[in-house]
Write a protein that holds these residues in place. Sequence first.
Motif, PDB file in Angstrom:
ATOM      1  N   TRP A  38     -23.912  22.636  43.238  1.00  0.00           N
ATOM      2  CA  TRP A  38     -22.521  22.254  43.545  1.00  0.00           C
ATOM      3  C   TRP A  38     -21.749  23.455  44.107  1.00  0.00           C
ATOM      4  O   TRP A  38     -20.998  23.332  45.082  1.00  0.00           O
ATOM      5  CB  TRP A  38     -21.855  21.711  42.285  1.00  0.00           C
ATOM      6  N   ALA A  41     -22.795  23.861  47.604  1.00  0.00           N
ATOM      7  CA  ALA A  41     -22.268  22.788  48.446  1.00  0.00           C
ATOM      8  C   ALA A  41     -20.827  23.076  48.845  1.00  0.00           C
ATOM      9  O   ALA A  41     -20.429  22.879  50.004  1.00  0.00           O
ATOM     10  CB  ALA A  41     -22.373  21.454  47.709  1.00  0.00           C
ATOM     11  N   VAL A  42     -20.032  23.558  47.876  1.00  0.00           N
ATOM     12  CA  VAL A  42     -18.630  23.855  48.179  1.00  0.00           C
ATOM     13  C   VAL A  42     -18.533  25.074  49.097  1.00  0.00           C
ATOM     14  O   VAL A  42     -17.763  25.093  50.062  1.00  0.00           O
ATOM     15  CB  VAL A  42     -17.837  24.066  46.874  1.00  0.00           C
ATOM     16  N   LEU A  46     -19.897  21.749  52.511  1.00  0.00           N
ATOM     17  CA  LEU A  46     -20.420  20.383  52.447  1.00  0.00           C
ATOM     18  C   LEU A  46     -19.495  19.492  51.633  1.00  0.00           C
ATOM     19  O   LEU A  46     -19.514  18.273  51.759  1.00  0.00           O
ATOM     20  CB  LEU A  46     -21.827  20.380  51.832  1.00  0.00           C
ATOM     21  N   ALA A  47     -18.722  20.101  50.725  1.00  0.00           N
ATOM     22  CA  ALA A  47     -17.770  19.354  49.918  1.00  0.00           C
ATOM     23  C   ALA A  47     -16.520  20.208  49.755  1.00  0.00           C
ATOM     24  O   ALA A  47     -16.605  21.442  49.834  1.00  0.00           O
ATOM     25  CB  ALA A  47     -18.375  19.019  48.552  1.00  0.00           C
ATOM     26  N   THR A  48     -15.388  19.551  49.538  1.00  0.00           N
ATOM     27  CA  THR A  48     -14.156  20.331  49.426  1.00  0.00           C
ATOM     28  C   THR A  48     -13.993  20.944  48.033  1.00  0.00           C
ATOM     29  O   THR A  48     -13.398  21.999  47.874  1.00  0.00           O
ATOM     30  CB  THR A  48     -12.932  19.463  49.707  1.00  0.00           C
ATOM     31  N   GLY A  49     -14.533  20.238  47.023  1.00  0.00           N
ATOM     32  CA  GLY A  49     -14.366  20.744  45.671  1.00  0.00           C
ATOM     33  C   GLY A  49     -12.936  20.582  45.170  1.00  0.00           C
ATOM     34  O   GLY A  49     -12.545  21.204  44.196  1.00  0.00           O
ATOM     35  N   ARG A  50     -12.172  19.730  45.814  1.00  0.00           N
ATOM     36  CA  ARG A  50     -10.779  19.581  45.393  1.00  0.00           C
ATOM     37  C   ARG A  50     -10.682  18.786  44.084  1.00  0.00           C
ATOM     38  O   ARG A  50      -9.937  19.153  43.183  1.00  0.00           O
ATOM     39  CB  ARG A  50     -10.001  18.859  46.494  1.00  0.00           C
TER      40      ARG A  50
END
Lengths: 273, 257
Positions: A38, A41-42, A46-50
Amino acid sequence: MSAVETTAAPASDGGPRLIPAPRFVVGLILPILLAVGWEAAVRFGLATGRLMPPPSRVFATLWELAASGELARHIAATSLRVAVGFGLGVVAGTLAGAVAGYSTLVRRLIDPTLQGLRSIPSIAWVPLFILWLGIFEESKVALIAVGVFFPVYLGVMGAILSVDRKIVEVGRVFRLTGPALVRRILLPAILPAYVLALRSGLGLGWMFVVAAEFMGASEGLGYLLVDGQQLGKPDQIVAAILCFAVLGKITDGLVAAGSAPFLRWQDNFRRED
Amino acid sequence: MLTIDGVGRVYPNGTRALERIGLTLEAGEILAVVGGSGCGKSTLLRLVSGLDRASEGRILVDGAAIAEPHPAVGIVFQEPRLLPWLDVADNVGFGIAHLPRAEREGRIAAVLAKVGLADYARRWPRELSGGQAQRVAIARALVARPSVLLLDEPFSALDAFTRADLQDHLLDLWAESRPTMVLVTHDIEEALVLADRIVVMQPKPGRIAAETRVALPRPRDRLAPEFEEAKRRILRSLDDTLSTRPRGEEIAPAAAI
């Protein structure tokens, strides 16, 4: 078994030797992989992680809370509630379970009522407890105590009912009566089931403290959860969840470790590690 | 001395388990009670142990009436019934907790040595074999120095080799302090190896059907012709008691299905 094999692996064969690893290391692989995945990924966009913050942000938040002394205050408040509620629930559950197990008359009298009360979802008590006891500590502790009470009550009563008559007869042959029979036969016989009941009671205590703190608290890990939701701070929520996990595991381990010396005789007793 | 005088037992549901049992045992005598299941032999033993109360008659041990467990009466059950949370030594000492520590420990060590388990004092019951556990149970009964020792099918759960071994062992132990013994068993050979006298019981209601003295000298050779002959005689009398069942009570023939 596997631990024994690993540590006993011959070192003289010259081949590459596995590092002797305790069994729990295996259990850490999955969560660590998920966390690293994870985080990556952030980092790589790949992901915002918001909504689901990466581990680094969660630990930064934890560190901030710890450094300011906030975390200690919240943990202390929650732990105190659990401790008092657990204590009250255990005392009441043990007493009720003991009389109900020992006396058929008492069991017929109170058990149906208690079983009925047990089937009420615990959260349903919240409004009533607030009306009765106010919105401060008393209602929270009462809710936790109710949660702890039932598994302890059931565990103690069931354990007493299932004590082997044949073992009790051994006590009778040696003319044990009343308190001596209880102390030398009944108590040791129910101890394993009692420890299990305490552990499931403690688990419920941690569960109920969240419900209790949801109903309005100005401090505690449950407050951190609600606060994180209202202010949109998912890192704080995950940090509080992590604290619950650690505290639950530690307290359960304490009960297990504290009872282990008394349960060494058990055929099936295995320490959890 | 043990006197069983006109003893009967009726269960709370009205079933009569025992009717007018009368037996007198001399000090040091070994009596075997044999019979099929349901003949009341275990019920009789429970009455003598004081665990259950007789409905009629009385039981006297050295002149004292038995209505509840008595310090002079020890019992060994069919199962070892060891307390799993106590080690072997503490199990053996369970009934003599009132004695001073030094004497208690001395007695435990002595009796464990006698049953050949001196090295097992600190083991847990779960670590013992069936035969070892039963020897601990015998030690637990003997350590209180009973004048009457009751044995309720004590070896029936053991394999044949262990059983024969423990029978001989029991006789050695008996020879040391010579308690009066009542042995309940369904094993004729066991009764013949151990007992001075054999009582055959018959069910519905439980009563004494036959009684025979065993005149064979000890130690008894299980393979001697006299032993075989005595065994045949007992078996025949047991057979007679069982065949007195009225015809009408027989199980419905399979052909009726």
